[in-house]
Scaffold this active site. Structure first.
Site, PDB file in Angstrom:
ATOM      1  CG  ASP A   1      -5.927   4.711   2.425  1.00 24.99           C
ATOM      2  OD1 ASP A   1      -6.989   4.441   1.836  1.00 24.99           O
ATOM      3  OD2 ASP A   1      -5.577   5.885   2.655  1.00 24.99           O
TER       4      ASP A   1
ATOM      5  CE  LYS B   1      -1.260   2.053   3.542  1.00 20.23           C
ATOM      6  NZ  LYS B   1      -0.854   3.264   4.317  1.00 20.23           N
TER       7      LYS B   1
END
Length: 216
Positions: free
Chosen positions: A141, A122
Site C-alpha cells: 500500500d 494489495k
C-alpha cells in the site's frame, strides 16, 4: 551490510517499535467483515473506516445481508469514506459473490480473492497476511511503498514491482511481518509530509528523506 541484511535490520528495528503490531481496523468479527473493512480502507484512513463499520455490520453482518442490501442505504452509511459510491457497489457485489459462489465463505487464496469486485492484489495480500499470516505475497500500500523507497529497499514505482522487490529480500515466512510493521512505521513515523528536522525516523543513517539530519 548487504541489502538483505539491511532489510532485516529495518524489520528488527520496526519490531522493537511496534512489538504488538496488528491491523488497526476495528468493529469486525468475521473474515468477511475484515475483508469489507480492507476494501473500504483504500485511500482512506483506518480511523475513518472504523467510524462507519459499526453501523454497517450491525445492519449487514454477513454476505447474504450485505449482498441483498439497498445500494443507496449502504452509500448513506459509508458516505464519509473516500470514493464511497464505488466502494458501496464493490462491497455489495463482493458480498453477493461470496454468498452465491463461495457458500458464504471468504476465499483463502490470492487467485480467488482477486476475482471479487474491489479486491486487488494489495487488498488480497493484506487480508491474508493480517488475518492468517498466509505469506502468499506482500501487499504494497502507500505506506509500504513510501517506507521501502525511502529506506533504499527498492527503486521501483508501482505497487506490484515494489512488492516483488520486498518478496526477494525477505524470507517468505516473514512477508506478513513486513505488511504489518511497514504500514505502522509509515503511518506514525515515516509520514508522507514529514519534515526531516522534526522526524522521529530511526533510520536516519540510511533514509533518503532524513539522511541529511543527524539523529538526535
Amino acid at each position: 551490510m548487504t541489502k538483505k541484511q539491511k532489510a532485516y535490520y529495518i524489520l528488527m528495528k520496526m519490531q522493537e517499535l511496534f512489538p504488538d503490531a496488528r491491523s488497526e481496523l476495528e468493529n469486525w468479527e468475521t473474515p468477511f467483515q475484515f475483508l469489507i473493512c480492507i476494501i473500504l480502507s483504500a485511500q482512506t484512513t483506518d480511523a475513518q473506516v472504523n467510524k462507519v463499520t459499526r453501523e454497517l455490520f450491525q445492519r449487514f453482518p454477513d454476505p447474504k445481508a450485505l449482498g441483498s442490501a439497498d445500494l443507496e442505504g449502504v452509500m448513506k452509511i459509508i458516505g464519509s469514506v473516500n470514493y464511497y459510491r464505488n466502494k458501496a457497489k464493490n462491497i455489495v457485489a463482493t458480498a453477493r459473490s461470496i454468498d452465491e459462489g463461495s457458500a458464504g465463505k471468504v476465499p483463502k487464496t490470492i487467485e480467488e480473492l482477486i476475482k471479487l469486485p474491489g479486491v486487488g492484489l494489495k487488498t488480497a495480500n493484506v487480508f491474508l497476511n493480517d488475518l492468517y499470516a498466509a505469506n502468499q505475497g506482500i501487499g504494497a500500500d502507500t505506506h509500504v511503498m513510501r517506507v521501502a523507497t525511502r529506506l533504499g529497499l527498492t527503486d521501483q514505482k508501482t505497487p506490484e514491482l515494489i512488492a516483488r522487490d520486498l518478496e526477494k529480500l525477505y524470507k517468505k515466512e516473514d512477508w506478513h511481518l513486513v505488511n504489518t510493521h511497514f504500514v505502522l512505521y509509515g503511518r506514525y513515523v515515516c509520514k508522507a509530509r514529514v519534515s526531516p528536522e522534526n522526524s522521529e525516523c530511526v533510520f536516519k543513517d540510511i533514509c533518503s528523506q532524513c539522511g541529511s539530519i543527524k539523529a538526535r
